[in-house]
Design an enzyme around this catalytic site. Structure first.
Site, PDB file in Angstrom:
ATOM      1  N   ASP A  44       0.806  -1.170  -0.042  1.00 19.24           N
ATOM      2  CA  ASP A  44      -0.086   0.156   0.123  1.00 19.24           C
ATOM      3  C   ASP A  44       0.873   1.354  -0.067  1.00 19.24           C
ATOM      4  O   ASP A  44       2.022   1.274   0.279  1.00 19.24           O
ATOM      5  CB  ASP A  44      -0.801   0.111   1.194  1.00 19.24           C
ATOM      6  CG  ASP A  44      -2.099  -0.919   1.187  1.00 19.24           C
ATOM      7  OD1 ASP A  44      -1.974  -1.763   0.363  1.00 19.24           O
ATOM      8  OD2 ASP A  44      -2.739  -0.796   2.113  1.00 19.24           O
ATOM      9  N   HIS A  95      -6.376   2.986  -3.737  1.00 21.13           N
ATOM     10  CA  HIS A  95      -6.122   3.279  -2.183  1.00 21.13           C
ATOM     11  C   HIS A  95      -6.403   4.747  -2.001  1.00 21.13           C
ATOM     12  O   HIS A  95      -6.326   5.360  -1.008  1.00 21.13           O
ATOM     13  CB  HIS A  95      -4.494   2.993  -1.922  1.00 21.13           C
ATOM     14  CG  HIS A  95      -4.575   2.699  -0.276  1.00 21.13           C
ATOM     15  ND1 HIS A  95      -5.267   2.144   0.368  1.00 21.13           N
ATOM     16  CD2 HIS A  95      -3.468   3.187   0.466  1.00 21.13           C
ATOM     17  CE1 HIS A  95      -4.812   1.899   1.810  1.00 21.13           C
ATOM     18  NE2 HIS A  95      -3.571   2.858   1.620  1.00 21.13           N
ATOM     19  N   HIS A  99      -4.774  10.067   1.039  1.00 21.11           N
ATOM     20  CA  HIS A  99      -4.655   8.965   2.074  1.00 21.11           C
ATOM     21  C   HIS A  99      -5.396   9.543   3.619  1.00 21.11           C
ATOM     22  O   HIS A  99      -4.210   9.908   4.127  1.00 21.11           O
ATOM     23  CB  HIS A  99      -3.166   8.302   2.167  1.00 21.11           C
ATOM     24  CG  HIS A  99      -3.108   7.243   3.148  1.00 21.11           C
ATOM     25  ND1 HIS A  99      -2.933   7.238   4.405  1.00 21.11           N
ATOM     26  CD2 HIS A  99      -2.956   6.009   2.690  1.00 21.11           C
ATOM     27  CE1 HIS A  99      -2.846   5.883   4.678  1.00 21.11           C
ATOM     28  NE2 HIS A  99      -2.697   5.196   3.470  1.00 21.11           N
ATOM     29  N   HIS A 190       4.078  -2.501   3.160  1.00 25.20           N
ATOM     30  CA  HIS A 190       4.220  -0.982   2.483  1.00 25.20           C
ATOM     31  C   HIS A 190       5.441  -0.582   1.575  1.00 25.20           C
ATOM     32  O   HIS A 190       6.447  -0.991   2.079  1.00 25.20           O
ATOM     33  CB  HIS A 190       3.909   0.299   3.622  1.00 25.20           C
ATOM     34  CG  HIS A 190       2.613   0.010   4.255  1.00 25.20           C
ATOM     35  ND1 HIS A 190       2.356  -0.768   5.054  1.00 25.20           N
ATOM     36  CD2 HIS A 190       1.411   0.785   4.216  1.00 25.20           C
ATOM     37  CE1 HIS A 190       1.261  -0.871   5.596  1.00 25.20           C
ATOM     38  NE2 HIS A 190       0.626   0.130   5.078  1.00 25.20           N
TER      39      HIS A 190
HETATM   40 ZN   LIG Z   1      -2.365   3.271   3.427  1.00 24.88          ZN
END
Ligand SMILES: [Zn+2]
Length: 229
Positions: A44, A95, A99, A190
């Site tokens: 992500d 995503h 964010h 990540h």
């Molecule tokens: Zn994230």
């Protein structure tokens, strides 16, 4: 009064408990692959100028394919990295454009955010995204409805490395992400540190060879989510 409570219940519960497998199941958000002969690793928050190329090389070295949940504002800054992810055979998902936690977003604002992200991803990679993961894995009812309207599959994970933490070592990340890995697991990692502690992707990278090897010892492969069904 009763009506107010009833109407509030889902939107209060879901963000707080979407990580709990039973709750995710109740809302139809998968945490595992629907097949038991593979595993999936998801990254992500990217693309990131250092983290993403390093992760791509580690995946190539292990012959693994992954899924990258991309952030629109980062794709906008570095579309060539998003393109490279897809060109190297990995899947991409949405995503969000920004964010941020979804809880205070209006449905209209959220729809615009998702469409902007999807458009940037499709333009950069040449492929329309098919999967959606909310920032922090915290879905709202509106985000689930909007994602499904767009034909996207919301997806969580069954394992994580907690690689965003400041003190996470490569060894600890590998143990949490792939210790006692089982077929069907979906691992969260990540490749970027924009929304976590600075340089966190370096720990992820250190952990990655051990994580990726864990599938071989199970006799299964790392597949992108697009190959899961
Ligand atoms: Zn994230």
């Amino acid at each position: 009064m009763r009506v107010t409570i009833a109407r509030m219940r889902p939107s209060v519960l879901l963000p707080l408990a979407a990580h709990v497998p039973g709750v995710a199941r109740a809302y139809g958000i998968p945490c595992r692959l629907p097949r038991e002969d593979a595993v999936a690793v998801t990254f992500d928050d990217g693309p990131h100028p250092e983290g993403t190329p390093a992760v791509l090389d580690a995946l190539d070295a292990a012959g693994a394919k992954a899924t990258f949940f991309l952030v629109g504002e980062q794709v906008e800054r570095r579309p060539e990295l998003a393109r490279e992810i897809a060109a190297r055979g990995h899947a991409v998902g949405v995503h969000g454009y920004r964010h941020r936690l979804l809880l205070r977003r209006t449905r209209r604002g959220l729809a615009d955010d998702l469409d902007r992200a999807a458009e940037l991803i499709a333009e950069a990679t040449g492929a329309a995204p098919l999967y959606y993961r909310a920032p922090y894995g915290v879905f709202s009812n509106a985000s689930l409805a909007l994602a499904r309207q767009r034909g996207w599959i919301p997806f969580l994970w069954s394992r994580w490395g907690r690689d965003w933490e400041r003190r996470a070592t490569g060894e600890a990340i590998a143990r949490r992400a792939a210790g006692r890995l089982v077929a069907g697991d979906v691992v969260l990692l990540h490749d970027a540190d924009y929304y976590s502690s600075a340089g966190s992707w370096r720990g992820t990278l250190e952990a990655l060879p051990a994580i990726l090897e864990a599938a071989a010892s199970l006799g299964v492969s790392w597949i992108p989510l697009t190959h899961a069904t």
